[in-house]
Design a protein around this motif. Structure first.
Motif, PDB file in Angstrom:
ATOM      1  N   VAL A  37       0.517  -1.205  -0.116  1.00 42.57           N
ATOM      2  CA  VAL A  37       0.122  -0.010   0.148  1.00 42.57           C
ATOM      3  C   VAL A  37       0.997   1.460   0.467  1.00 42.57           C
ATOM      4  N   VAL A  38       2.097   1.104   1.115  1.00 41.38           N
ATOM      5  CA  VAL A  38       2.416   2.196   0.925  1.00 41.38           C
ATOM      6  C   VAL A  38       3.326   2.763  -0.579  1.00 41.38           C
ATOM      7  N   GLY A  39       4.244   1.634  -0.552  1.00 41.90           N
ATOM      8  CA  GLY A  39       4.492   2.012  -1.649  1.00 41.90           C
ATOM      9  C   GLY A  39       3.982   2.109  -2.925  1.00 41.90           C
ATOM     10  N   GLY A  40       2.448   1.388  -3.301  1.00 38.24           N
ATOM     11  CA  GLY A  40       1.568   1.762  -4.437  1.00 38.24           C
ATOM     12  C   GLY A  40       1.410   3.004  -4.806  1.00 38.24           C
ATOM     13  N   VAL A  41       0.844   4.032  -3.249  1.00 41.35           N
ATOM     14  CA  VAL A  41       0.941   5.003  -3.168  1.00 41.35           C
ATOM     15  C   VAL A  41       1.808   6.232  -3.787  1.00 41.35           C
ATOM     16  N   LEU A  42       3.076   5.658  -3.320  1.00 40.03           N
ATOM     17  CA  LEU A  42       4.042   6.134  -2.931  1.00 40.03           C
ATOM     18  C   LEU A  42       4.755   6.521  -4.907  1.00 40.03           C
ATOM     19  N   GLY A  43       3.952   5.794  -5.821  1.00 35.09           N
ATOM     20  CA  GLY A  43       4.767   5.105  -7.050  1.00 35.09           C
ATOM     21  C   GLY A  43       6.035   4.690  -7.024  1.00 35.09           C
ATOM     22  N   LEU A  44       6.476   3.900  -6.174  1.00 34.65           N
ATOM     23  CA  LEU A  44       7.743   2.912  -6.040  1.00 34.65           C
ATOM     24  C   LEU A  44       7.900   2.360  -7.376  1.00 34.65           C
ATOM     25  N   PRO A  45       8.906   2.560  -7.531  1.00 43.41           N
ATOM     26  CA  PRO A  45       9.041   1.011  -9.151  1.00 43.41           C
ATOM     27  C   PRO A  45       8.978  -0.134  -8.550  1.00 43.41           C
ATOM     28  N   THR A  46       9.077  -1.129  -9.898  1.00 41.07           N
ATOM     29  CA  THR A  46       8.240  -2.465  -8.844  1.00 41.07           C
ATOM     30  C   THR A  46       9.603  -3.225  -7.985  1.00 41.07           C
ATOM     31  N   GLN A  47      10.687  -2.632  -8.314  1.00 41.05           N
ATOM     32  CA  GLN A  47      12.007  -3.165  -8.125  1.00 41.05           C
ATOM     33  C   GLN A  47      12.342  -2.775  -6.782  1.00 41.05           C
ATOM     34  N   ASP A  48      11.934  -1.664  -6.250  1.00 42.72           N
ATOM     35  CA  ASP A  48      11.763  -0.866  -4.652  1.00 42.72           C
ATOM     36  C   ASP A  48      10.528  -1.064  -4.031  1.00 42.72           C
ATOM     37  N   MET A  49       9.696  -2.231  -4.775  1.00 43.47           N
ATOM     38  CA  MET A  49       8.472  -2.495  -4.137  1.00 43.47           C
ATOM     39  C   MET A  49       8.747  -3.920  -3.663  1.00 43.47           C
ATOM     40  N   VAL A  50       9.704  -4.601  -4.431  1.00 45.37           N
ATOM     41  CA  VAL A  50      10.074  -6.354  -3.883  1.00 45.37           C
ATOM     42  C   VAL A  50      10.920  -5.851  -2.863  1.00 45.37           C
ATOM     43  N   ILE A  51      12.124  -4.947  -2.472  1.00 47.96           N
ATOM     44  CA  ILE A  51      12.883  -4.839  -1.937  1.00 47.96           C
ATOM     45  C   ILE A  51      11.890  -4.368   0.102  1.00 47.96           C
ATOM     46  N   LEU A  52      10.907  -3.939  -0.356  1.00 50.08           N
ATOM     47  CA  LEU A  52      10.259  -3.218   1.115  1.00 50.08           C
ATOM     48  C   LEU A  52       9.169  -5.134   1.444  1.00 50.08           C
ATOM     49  N   VAL A  53       8.207  -5.581   0.262  1.00 46.25           N
ATOM     50  CA  VAL A  53       7.426  -6.777   0.762  1.00 46.25           C
ATOM     51  C   VAL A  53       9.301  -7.596   1.035  1.00 46.25           C
ATOM     52  N   ASN A  54      10.063  -8.132   0.818  1.00 42.54           N
ATOM     53  CA  ASN A  54      10.908  -8.547   1.507  1.00 42.54           C
ATOM     54  C   ASN A  54      11.676  -8.775   2.360  1.00 42.54           C
ATOM     55  N   ALA A  55      11.687  -7.618   2.392  1.00 46.50           N
ATOM     56  CA  ALA A  55      11.919  -7.121   4.351  1.00 46.50           C
ATOM     57  C   ALA A  55      10.898  -7.890   4.802  1.00 46.50           C
ATOM     58  N   ALA A  56      10.356  -6.831   4.816  1.00 47.96           N
ATOM     59  CA  ALA A  56       8.569  -7.937   5.385  1.00 47.96           C
ATOM     60  C   ALA A  56       8.732  -8.090   5.868  1.00 47.96           C
ATOM     61  N   MET A  57       8.707  -9.498   5.673  1.00 47.45           N
ATOM     62  CA  MET A  57       8.285 -10.465   5.548  1.00 47.45           C
ATOM     63  C   MET A  57      10.288 -11.467   6.416  1.00 47.45           C
ATOM     64  N   LEU A  58      10.894 -11.609   6.062  1.00 47.91           N
ATOM     65  CA  LEU A  58      11.949 -11.542   6.358  1.00 47.91           C
ATOM     66  C   LEU A  58      12.904 -11.261   8.418  1.00 47.91           C
ATOM     67  N   VAL A  59      12.312  -9.599   7.913  1.00 50.32           N
ATOM     68  CA  VAL A  59      12.476  -9.313   9.383  1.00 50.32           C
ATOM     69  C   VAL A  59      10.769  -9.324   9.861  1.00 50.32           C
ATOM     70  N   SER A  60       9.890  -9.915   9.815  1.00 54.78           N
ATOM     71  CA  SER A  60       8.686 -10.298  10.131  1.00 54.78           C
ATOM     72  C   SER A  60       9.229 -11.739  10.898  1.00 54.78           C
ATOM     73  N   GLY A  61      10.267 -12.517  10.709  1.00 55.42           N
ATOM     74  CA  GLY A  61      10.377 -13.645  10.944  1.00 55.42           C
ATOM     75  C   GLY A  61      11.104 -14.212  11.805  1.00 55.42           C
ATOM     76  N   VAL A  62      11.761 -12.539  12.091  1.00 48.71           N
ATOM     77  CA  VAL A  62      13.211 -12.661  12.574  1.00 48.71           C
ATOM     78  C   VAL A  62      12.669 -12.157  14.137  1.00 48.71           C
ATOM     79  N   VAL A  63      11.574 -11.037  14.236  1.00 51.27           N
ATOM     80  CA  VAL A  63      11.456 -10.675  15.574  1.00 51.27           C
ATOM     81  C   VAL A  63      10.215 -11.483  16.422  1.00 51.27           C
ATOM     82  N   THR A  64       9.808 -12.420  14.870  1.00 51.60           N
ATOM     83  CA  THR A  64       8.751 -13.472  16.003  1.00 51.60           C
ATOM     84  C   THR A  64       9.819 -14.198  16.171  1.00 51.60           C
ATOM     85  N   ILE A  65      10.323 -14.709  16.024  1.00 55.01           N
ATOM     86  CA  ILE A  65      11.144 -16.160  16.535  1.00 55.01           C
ATOM     87  C   ILE A  65      11.787 -14.788  17.849  1.00 55.01           C
ATOM     88  N   LEU A  66      12.571 -13.960  17.824  1.00 49.13           N
ATOM     89  CA  LEU A  66      12.659 -13.392  19.088  1.00 49.13           C
ATOM     90  C   LEU A  66      11.751 -13.301  20.554  1.00 49.13           C
TER      91      LEU A  66
END
Length: 437
Positions: A37-66
């Motif tokens: 939603v944030v990236g779409g509204v700001l009009g980020l290019p696809t590559q940047d959207m992918v980085i936002l999404v992948n980081a969200a999943m990765l860090v979610s996993g780390v913080v969930t375990i912690l």
């Protein structure tokens, strides 16, 4: 409700993986929705959207375990799924238009100190939550989630193409009926895994009728490496102030989630435990900024899974964290989950979120229903639901007030705390033993 697995239990690995998948299915869509939603509204290019999404999943996993496993004073050590928070969407977009993604991440990083520092005051804050407030807040969490489940079941947002068409409702109701039947009459793993079984059956039915769009799977990259500081960091004062307000709101919402989780797992929530959970939340959000994604909070919907499945094992949810890390490193796995049609998730979500309401009602059943307590419950839930179903009520308020009150959970919680403090006959609150594990 009797628990099948207690907080410290470790089910056999195959069963644990199956049970962990339930939490993944319930959370993943919401985790990736915020950066999209944030990236779409700001009009980020696809590559940047992918980085936002992948980081969200990765860090979610780390913080969930912690959060589940704990490390010293960090982590509540209960079955808690962590992920990106919608509380930060509005303020992130406002900052992003003026200062770009670097401004969003830098502001979130500095403002996370609000949550980190605030975590040390949670034993005092916990004393402000007598049973009437706790039960009201937990009930509000469930009530606020019901519209989300209804929209999922109907196939999208109100007004979208195909909303509430018969096929969507039939699929959602099929999943709902299956989850109810397995939870009520199933035995052992069938009852515990009712949610994931219902979702899998619904998914298979949708595939059979050609209702699944597999394009996200085809478009997903096979491997994605983390990209720390990809967008850089900047620190606008206005952005830091806005994010600080959002973090204060998140403290309130996470406190409610942890109270609901405490009731579902039959574990006392001491001020010390609450501090550990909020500290993990704040540190996780700081980590999210460094790894190029938006801030975090606990996920209310996963409390419903604990309640309906009777599986309170924190070790199971830690495996969910591992799955989230894999989804962040191998996006095709996450894309497969995202391909599950919304009505399938809606059927399961309706019963999961309603179970949180049941937990709140159960908590309220333990108090005396005198005039004072009934006023607190009625006015607080009324205020929270007013904001939830008619957010336009906040249209003319200052921006900081909109951020603070946009969540019905926060609005209702603040009203409950205020009324509990000023109405005569305030309850005596005995804080549980802080040294309890």
């Amino acid at each position: 409700m009797e628990l099948m697995y207690q907080v410290e239990d470790k089910p056999p690995l195959p069963i644990s993986v199956l049970l962990a998948a339930q939490h993944l299915l319930a959370a993943l869509g919401a985790i990736i929705a915020v950066p999209l939603v944030v990236g779409g509204v700001l009009g980020l290019p696809t590559q940047d959207m992918v980085i936002l999404v992948n980081a969200a999943m990765l860090v979610s996993g780390v913080v969930t375990i912690l959060q589940c496993k704990g490390a010293g004073p960090v982590g509540i050590r209960l079955p808690c799924v962590m992920g990106t928070s919608f509380t930060f969407v509005g303020v992130s977009i406002a900052i992003g238009f003026e200062h770009g993604v670097a401004g969003i991440l830098g502001s979130a990083l500095v403002a996370s100190l609000v949550m980190i520092v605030g975590s040390f005051f949670m034993p005092f804050i916990r004393k402000l939550f007598p049973p009437v407030v706790t039960g009201t807040v937990v009930t509000l969490i469930g009530l606020s989630l019901i519209p989300v489940a209804v929209d999922w079941l109907a196939g999208g947002q109100v007004g979208s193409e195909g909303y509430a068409k018969p096929a969507n409702l039939m699929i959602g109701l099929l999943v709902l009926a299956l989850v109810i039947a397995l939870s009520q009459w199933g035995r052992g793993i069938l009852a515990a895994a009712a949610v994931v079984i219902g979702i899998v059956v619904g998914f298979v039915v949708c595939i059979a009728f050609g209702l699944v769009d597999f394009s996200p799977v085809k478009e997903a990259s096979a491997v994605a490496l983390p990209s720390p500081l990809h967008f850089g960091l900047s620190f606008p004062i206005s952005g830091i102030i806005g994010m600080s307000v959002a973090y204060l709101v998140t403290i309130m919402e996470s406190t409610g989630d942890f109270m609901a989780l405490s009731d579902a797992t039959h574990r006392k929530l001491t001020g010390k435990k609450l501090s550990s959970g909020i500290l993990c939340d704040g540190l996780g959000s700081a980590l999210a900024s460094v790894f190029s994604t938006t801030p975090f909070s606990s996920f209310s919907q996963n409390v419903g899974i604990v309640a309906i499945s009777g599986v309170a094992s924190r070790h199971v949810v830690a495996i969910t964290g591992g799955m989230l890390i894999l989804a962040g490193l191998f996006p095709v796995l996450g894309a497969l989950v995202v391909a599950i049609p919304l009505p399938v998730l809606g059927g399961a979500g309706l019963v999961m979120f309603a179970m949180i309401i049941s937990a709140g009602i159960s908590m309220l059943s333990r108090i005396e229903f005198n005039r004072r307590n009934m006023l607190i419950i009625a006015v607080s839930i009324g205020s929270g639901m007013a904001v939830t179903v008619r957010p336009e009520l906040l249209s003319y308020l200052p921006e900081f007030a909109k951020v603070a009150l946009a969540s019905g959970i926060t609005t209702g919680s603040l009203v409950a705390l205020l009324l509990s403090g000023i109405l005569p006959g305030r309850e005596a609150v005995v804080l549980e033993d802080e040294t309890e594990a």
